[in-house]
Design a protein around this motif. Structure first.
Motif, mmCIF file in Angstrom:
data_model
loop_
_atom_site.group_PDB
_atom_site.id
_atom_site.type_symbol
_atom_site.label_atom_id
_atom_site.label_comp_id
_atom_site.label_asym_id
_atom_site.label_seq_id
_atom_site.Cartn_x
_atom_site.Cartn_y
_atom_site.Cartn_z
ATOM 1 N N HIS A 182 23.336 -65.025 -63.153
ATOM 2 C CA HIS A 182 24.462 -64.935 -62.213
ATOM 3 C C HIS A 182 25.679 -65.625 -62.817
ATOM 4 O O HIS A 182 25.555 -66.621 -63.530
ATOM 5 C CB HIS A 182 24.111 -65.474 -60.827
ATOM 6 N N ASP A 198 23.449 -74.380 -64.181
ATOM 7 C CA ASP A 198 23.206 -73.309 -63.199
ATOM 8 C C ASP A 198 24.388 -72.368 -63.147
ATOM 9 O O ASP A 198 25.247 -72.520 -62.307
ATOM 10 C CB ASP A 198 22.937 -73.950 -61.827
ATOM 11 N N MET A 199 24.443 -71.317 -64.025
ATOM 12 C CA MET A 199 23.513 -71.069 -65.097
ATOM 13 C C MET A 199 24.202 -70.432 -66.288
ATOM 14 O O MET A 199 23.692 -69.534 -66.908
ATOM 15 C CB MET A 199 22.337 -70.210 -64.600
ATOM 16 N N GLU A 223 25.069 -64.762 -56.604
ATOM 17 C CA GLU A 223 23.705 -65.269 -56.394
ATOM 18 C C GLU A 223 23.709 -66.443 -55.431
ATOM 19 O O GLU A 223 22.813 -66.583 -54.593
ATOM 20 C CB GLU A 223 23.074 -65.702 -57.726
ATOM 21 N N GLU A 224 24.731 -67.289 -55.562
ATOM 22 C CA GLU A 224 24.771 -68.508 -54.741
ATOM 23 C C GLU A 224 24.969 -68.209 -53.259
ATOM 24 O O GLU A 224 24.740 -69.069 -52.417
ATOM 25 C CB GLU A 224 25.880 -69.449 -55.237
ATOM 26 N N GLU A 242 17.462 -68.990 -65.103
ATOM 27 C CA GLU A 242 17.820 -70.105 -64.216
ATOM 28 C C GLU A 242 17.268 -71.407 -64.811
ATOM 29 O O GLU A 242 16.294 -71.389 -65.561
ATOM 30 C CB GLU A 242 17.221 -69.875 -62.813
HETATM 31 ZN ZN LIG Z 1 21.408 -70.455 -60.236
#
Ligand SMILES: [Zn+2]
Length: 431
Positions: free
Chosen positions: A94, A125-126, A159-160, A188
């Motif tokens: 992501h 991250d990431m 993604e978050e 990740e």
């Molecule tokens: Zn992540």
């Protein structure tokens, strides 16, 4: 010639390139929300990967949550075809990062390299994992230009915030499907010697209790929704939380505290809204006529989502049976089914063997306490041969002074490179 040795040496020789790439990615502040600079980071990756012979595609997830003219949800998928037919190995990262927060001692978007660590929001991250997978693929292509199958690298949005404008959208459009992709690694930050097989399930619900407004000096003329919610909380403390703590899973969830069912109360609001900042007046005396709670229940592979919902409804029904004038609404708002890839799946055995070859220790199998994009690859993409594997320490994610160690990235790049060799070359030791 020992191709494996040559690959590992090639990755070591790319230390400078790995650092520069990670720093460049950190310097693009792809904050989410609201979803800034997605197009910029996709353009950067496009330039980088096109120059290495990847064919690239930029895909905007039109109409997904948060997508707008100002904040378009851009994704990139890059593919490199080998010389002959074979499997496709896909690295999915992501591109978004969470808010910076307070407490930083370095520029969160500076990408400073200090004592072998690269600092910045998203370092572990990431963006570090994304850079690691790119360097691994580039080194592999230099050693084995005519391999079998294909390599894909994607940079995906959101993604978050649930991945709806990223992997979920791309899965719906067929980019993640068993016909197109056979192996998926999500880099990740689960640590360089761990294979993450999946995640626990999620069930979110809103609970609302009702009352009747009246003058605060005569509360007996009204009905206090906050007191009703207090009874719900008391029942949760008495029966629900102990029951959750007693449920243990065989999934190798980390950390230890997440090997059981858990529930967080995300928020609780009752009565008058908080006054605006700077308002100096007093609140008015009224009995609250409504109270709302959001609960975040995380459940185990051994549990069934219908039972999870029934258990929560049971708490409310028990309170209702004991309490006059108690009425409530219960609204499920979000759910994710738990997933766990089998330990004998090809991507698991391949990456585990590569970890052992590089780190000289057995790979540890873990399951994540929270979800990540594997949920969409599993459910929408119908792909079970998927893991999270990447460098970095999970605890540093979303923290101030987030960093990633260059040495860890190099080790992980070697694991990824050896995994590519195993999956995409007939016999990696052929001369
Ligand atoms: Zn992540």
């Amino acid at each position: 010639m020992d191709f494996r040795k040559a690959l590992l040496a090639r990755i070591d020789s790319k230390r400078g390139a790995l650092i520069a790439l990670t720093q460049d990615l950190i310097k693009i502040p792809t904050l989410n929300p609201p979803g800034e600079f997605y197009r910029d980071i996709c353009d950067y990756l496009d330039t980088r990967l096109s120059a290495r012979g990847f064919s690239t595609e930029l895909v905007r997830a039109f109409g997904t949550p948060g997508d707008s003219k100002k904040y378009p949800r851009w994704n990139i998928i890059a593919r490199y075809e080998g010389g002959s037919a074979g499997d496709c190995v896909h690295f999915n990262s992501h591109i978004d990062v969470v808010t910076v927060g307070q407490g930083w001692s370095v520029d969160p978007f500076g990408g400073a390299l200090i004592d072998g660590k690269i600092y910045g929001r998203g370092a572990c991250d990431m963006k570090g994992g994304l850079a690691t997978s790119i360097i691994a693929a580039e080194a592999f292509l230099e050693i084995w230009p005519a391999f079998n199958g294909a390599i894909e690298i994607s940079g995906t949005a959101d993604e978050e915030t649930g991945g709806f404008g990223g992997v979920a959208y791309l899965s719906e459009k067929g980019y993640f499907s068993p016909e197109k992709v056979q192996h998926v690694i999500i880099p990740e930050p689960l640590h360089k010697d761990r294979v993450c097989l999946g995640h626990r399930g999620v069930f979110w619900a809103e609970i609302e209790t009702h009352g009747r407004i009246a003058h605060g000096s005569m509360p007996f003329l009204g009905d206090c929704a906050v007191r009703h919610m207090g009874a719900v909380l008391a029942e949760m403390e008495t029966s629900l939380f102990p029951a959750l703590a007693a449920k243990r899973t065989d999934m190798p969830v980390i950390p230890e505290g997440a090997k059981q069912s858990t529930m967080n109360i995300n928020s609780l609001h009752g009565g008058q809204a908080e006054p605006e900042a700077g308002f100096t007046g007093l609140p008015s005396p009224v009995v609250p006529d409504h109270c709302k709670m959001i609960v975040d229940r995380r459940f185990l592979l051994e549990e069934n989502i219908a039972d999870v919902e029934a258990e929560l409804r049971g708490v409310l029904e028990k309170v209702k049976s004991e309490r006059a004038d108690f009425t409530y609404d219960f609204t499920p708002i979000h759910s994710v089914i738990p997933t766990m890839t089998a330990k004998d799946a090809p991507i698991v055995t391949t990456v585990s063997a590569a970890i052992e070859a590089v780190m000289h220790k057995k790979a540890e199998y873990v399951v994540s306490p929270g979800t990540y994009d594997q949920k969409h690859i599993d459910r929408i993409g119908r792909m079970k041969n998927c893991i999270a594997y990447g460098p970095g320490i999970l605890d540093l994610a979303h923290q101030p002074d987030e960093y990633i160690e260059v040495a860890d990235m190099l080790d992980s790049a070697k694991v990824m490179g050896l995994a590519l060799a195993e999956l995409l070359t007939g016999n990696p030791d052929d001369t």
